[in-house]
Write a protein that holds these residues in place. Structure first.
Motif, mmCIF file in Angstrom:
data_model
loop_
_atom_site.group_PDB
_atom_site.id
_atom_site.type_symbol
_atom_site.label_atom_id
_atom_site.label_comp_id
_atom_site.label_asym_id
_atom_site.label_seq_id
_atom_site.Cartn_x
_atom_site.Cartn_y
_atom_site.Cartn_z
ATOM 1 N N ALA A 29 0.845 -1.202 0.000
ATOM 2 C CA ALA A 29 0.000 0.000 0.000
ATOM 3 C C ALA A 29 0.874 1.244 0.000
ATOM 4 C CB ALA A 29 -0.964 0.015 1.188
ATOM 5 N N ASP A 30 2.004 1.139 -0.710
ATOM 6 C CA ASP A 30 2.992 2.222 -0.754
ATOM 7 C C ASP A 30 2.657 3.134 -1.921
ATOM 8 O OD1 ASP A 30 5.173 3.841 -0.521
ATOM 9 O OD2 ASP A 30 6.672 2.301 -0.937
ATOM 10 N N GLY A 31 1.617 3.923 -1.724
ATOM 11 C CA GLY A 31 1.177 4.803 -2.794
ATOM 12 C C GLY A 31 0.172 5.804 -2.293
ATOM 13 N N GLN A 92 -3.939 6.993 -9.010
ATOM 14 C CA GLN A 92 -3.085 6.349 -8.010
ATOM 15 C C GLN A 92 -1.632 6.362 -8.483
ATOM 16 O OE1 GLN A 92 -4.532 2.881 -5.855
ATOM 17 N NE2 GLN A 92 -2.647 1.784 -6.346
ATOM 18 N N ILE A 93 -0.747 6.772 -7.598
ATOM 19 C CA ILE A 93 0.685 6.771 -7.874
ATOM 20 C C ILE A 93 1.377 5.962 -6.791
ATOM 21 C CG2 ILE A 93 2.773 8.162 -8.134
ATOM 22 C CD1 ILE A 93 1.007 10.475 -9.050
ATOM 23 N N THR A 94 2.165 4.960 -7.186
ATOM 24 C CA THR A 94 2.870 4.128 -6.225
ATOM 25 C C THR A 94 4.377 4.274 -6.407
ATOM 26 O OG1 THR A 94 3.218 2.075 -7.481
ATOM 27 C CG2 THR A 94 1.001 2.458 -6.605
ATOM 28 N N ARG A 95 5.133 3.681 -5.479
ATOM 29 C CA ARG A 95 6.586 3.756 -5.544
ATOM 30 C C ARG A 95 7.154 2.825 -6.620
ATOM 31 N NH1 ARG A 95 9.184 6.417 -1.414
ATOM 32 N NH2 ARG A 95 7.477 5.903 -0.006
ATOM 33 N N GLY A 96 6.279 2.073 -7.265
ATOM 34 C CA GLY A 96 6.705 1.307 -8.437
ATOM 35 C C GLY A 96 7.113 -0.120 -8.139
ATOM 36 N N ASN A 97 7.758 -0.715 -9.120
ATOM 37 C CA ASN A 97 8.140 -2.136 -9.099
ATOM 38 C C ASN A 97 9.658 -2.264 -9.009
ATOM 39 O OD1 ASN A 97 8.674 -4.831 -9.660
ATOM 40 N ND2 ASN A 97 8.274 -4.602 -11.845
ATOM 41 N N PRO A 98 10.181 -2.605 -7.820
ATOM 42 C CA PRO A 98 11.629 -2.754 -7.679
ATOM 43 C C PRO A 98 12.150 -4.108 -8.141
ATOM 44 C CG PRO A 98 10.571 -3.083 -5.568
ATOM 45 C CD PRO A 98 9.475 -2.729 -6.541
ATOM 46 N N GLY A 99 11.238 -5.003 -8.555
ATOM 47 C CA GLY A 99 11.645 -6.309 -9.059
ATOM 48 C C GLY A 99 11.507 -7.437 -8.067
ATOM 49 N N ASP A 100 11.282 -7.124 -6.793
ATOM 50 C CA ASP A 100 11.078 -8.146 -5.771
ATOM 51 C C ASP A 100 10.483 -7.464 -4.545
ATOM 52 O OD1 ASP A 100 11.007 -10.595 -4.543
ATOM 53 O OD2 ASP A 100 13.113 -11.069 -4.910
ATOM 54 N N ARG A 101 10.047 -8.273 -3.602
ATOM 55 C CA ARG A 101 9.429 -7.733 -2.397
ATOM 56 C C ARG A 101 10.486 -7.401 -1.346
ATOM 57 N NH1 ARG A 101 7.577 -9.559 2.580
ATOM 58 N NH2 ARG A 101 5.634 -8.574 3.335
ATOM 59 N N PHE A 103 10.904 -4.570 2.341
ATOM 60 C CA PHE A 103 10.402 -3.461 3.135
ATOM 61 C C PHE A 103 11.174 -2.171 2.863
ATOM 62 C CE2 PHE A 103 8.462 -6.890 5.478
ATOM 63 C CZ PHE A 103 7.278 -6.342 5.971
ATOM 64 N N VAL A 104 12.386 -2.297 2.397
ATOM 65 C CA VAL A 104 13.231 -1.142 2.137
ATOM 66 C C VAL A 104 12.777 -0.436 0.861
ATOM 67 C CG1 VAL A 104 15.596 -0.376 1.675
ATOM 68 C CG2 VAL A 104 15.172 -2.240 3.299
ATOM 69 N N PHE A 105 12.717 0.895 0.910
ATOM 70 C CA PHE A 105 12.349 1.645 -0.286
ATOM 71 C C PHE A 105 13.340 1.346 -1.406
ATOM 72 C CE2 PHE A 105 10.210 5.527 1.978
ATOM 73 C CZ PHE A 105 9.209 4.679 2.432
ATOM 74 N N PRO A 106 12.870 1.207 -2.628
ATOM 75 C CA PRO A 106 13.782 0.979 -3.755
ATOM 76 C C PRO A 106 14.573 2.239 -4.076
ATOM 77 C CG PRO A 106 11.551 1.286 -4.561
ATOM 78 C CD PRO A 106 11.453 1.231 -3.060
ATOM 79 N N ASP A 107 15.590 2.057 -4.862
ATOM 80 C CA ASP A 107 16.388 3.181 -5.331
ATOM 81 C C ASP A 107 15.508 4.158 -6.105
ATOM 82 O OD1 ASP A 107 18.211 4.369 -7.704
ATOM 83 O OD2 ASP A 107 19.426 4.036 -5.908
ATOM 84 N N ALA A 108 15.859 5.434 -6.052
ATOM 85 C CA ALA A 108 15.063 6.465 -6.721
ATOM 86 C C ALA A 108 14.987 6.278 -8.226
ATOM 87 C CB ALA A 108 15.632 7.841 -6.394
ATOM 88 N N SER A 109 15.877 5.450 -8.783
ATOM 89 C CA SER A 109 15.850 5.215 -10.229
ATOM 90 C C SER A 109 14.659 4.346 -10.644
ATOM 91 C CB SER A 109 17.149 4.552 -10.674
ATOM 92 O OG SER A 109 17.305 3.279 -10.065
ATOM 93 N N VAL A 110 14.026 3.654 -9.687
ATOM 94 C CA VAL A 110 12.855 2.835 -10.009
ATOM 95 C C VAL A 110 11.675 3.759 -10.325
ATOM 96 C CG1 VAL A 110 11.180 1.169 -9.122
ATOM 97 C CG2 VAL A 110 13.607 0.906 -8.582
ATOM 98 N N PRO A 111 11.111 3.656 -11.514
ATOM 99 C CA PRO A 111 10.031 4.574 -11.888
ATOM 100 C C PRO A 111 8.751 4.311 -11.098
ATOM 101 C CG PRO A 111 10.319 2.906 -13.588
ATOM 102 C CD PRO A 111 11.449 2.721 -12.621
ATOM 103 N N SER A 112 8.038 5.386 -10.811
ATOM 104 C CA SER A 112 6.735 5.258 -10.164
ATOM 105 C C SER A 112 5.751 4.577 -11.106
ATOM 106 C CB SER A 112 6.192 6.639 -9.787
ATOM 107 O OG SER A 112 7.058 7.303 -8.900
ATOM 108 N N THR A 113 4.711 4.019 -10.518
ATOM 109 C CA THR A 113 3.579 3.522 -11.299
ATOM 110 C C THR A 113 2.453 4.541 -11.178
ATOM 111 O OG1 THR A 113 4.126 1.189 -10.946
ATOM 112 C CG2 THR A 113 1.841 1.704 -11.496
#
Length: 286
Positions: A29-31, A92-101, A103-113
């Protein structure tokens, strides 16, 4: 007819819209989200929603993937494609898809959804329930302490809606430390004489865009506005009560926990504020 929706820059039939199972909006629910009303095919209070969206993103340390002008253009295109005269646009805007699950926020290079879709509500401006008013129950406010951020963490509000439905009512009002905070998806108010009372802004309520407009119009119409907490007993003994939100505008509340408020019918203040709100918002719609 299938809706056309927006997903990461593309307009697609809703059946073709897909988001990764690793998207943090789905897993954490990171969005954040916004709901903008449409009347007469135009956007209501778009600027207010855009400002709150930017604030929510900033509070979660998320970069905005779209500028205000492009966002307005995208909303208008969805309205056009789906032929919406009255209804809503959900964004809805989320922190995007870091490629795996994780708890740590992904790098800022990961695009939002970013996704958006319309909801066609032909009687949005004049729903039958506005003529009779809401019946509400009160329940403990068990949400997290930053409900001023409009996140997609909506499980408890959803549970509140269902508790109200089971009780044969329309909504629940949350109560913390003996005082009403707000409704499950709206801000809450009571009326005593010429005075409108609603909880002050803070981290314990959503900073409603409709709330801001209604309080501004109320002051211009010579109503007194008092921003403070009020108890359930105060609300039950009030002359009137009402709720506001982008999806209901100004909705009279005629019963709280089985006790009739005022005459048990929509009161003159709520009815008048609803009229003023619709009239003024239509003037400034884009």
């Amino acid at each position: 007819m299938s809706r056309t929706v927006y997903v990461n820059g593309d307009y697609l039939p809703e059946a073709d819209a897909k988001v990764s199972i690793f998207d943090r909006g789905f897993l954490m629910a990171d969005g954040v989200y916004e709901v903008t009303s449409v009347l007469d095919g135009k956007l209501i209070d778009f600027e207010g929603h855009a400002v709150r969206l930017a604030r929510s993103l900033a509070e979660l340390e998320m970069a905005s993937p779209i500028g205000d002008d492009d966002l307005a253009g995208m909303f208008r295109e969805l309205v056009r494609l789906n032929r919406i005269e009255q209804g809503m646009i959900y964004l809805q805007i989320t922190r995007g898809n870091p490629g795996d699950r994780s708890f740590v926020f992904p790098d800022a290079s990961v695009p939002s959804t970013i996704v958006a879709f319309t909801q066609d509500v032909p009687n949005l401006a004049e729903p039958p329930v506005a003529k009779v008013g809401f019946k509400v129950i009160t329940i403990p406010d068990l949400r997290w302490d930053r409900v001023d951020i409009k996140t997609t963490q909506l499980l408890y509000p959803s549970m509140g809606k269902m508790l109200a439905r089971k009780a044969g009512c329309d909504d629940s009002w949350f109560v913390a430390d003996g005082a009403v905070t707000e409704g499950t998806s709206n801000n809450a108010y009571i009326v005593k004489g010429n005075r409108i009372i609603t909880r002050q802004l803070g981290s314990d309520i959503l900073h409603g865009i409709t709330r801001a407009a209604v309080l501004r119009f109320a002051a211009e119409a010579q109503f007194e506005v008092e921003e403070r907490a009020f108890t359930v007993a105060e609300a039950q003994a009030a002359d009137e009560a009402f709720s506001t939100a982008a999806s209901i505008f100004v909705m009279p509340v005629v019963e709280i926990d089985g006790k009739t408020v005022g005459t048990g019918k929509p009161g003159p203040v709520a009815v008048r504020l609803r009229e003023i709100y619709l009239e003024e918002m239509r003037k400034t719609a884009i």
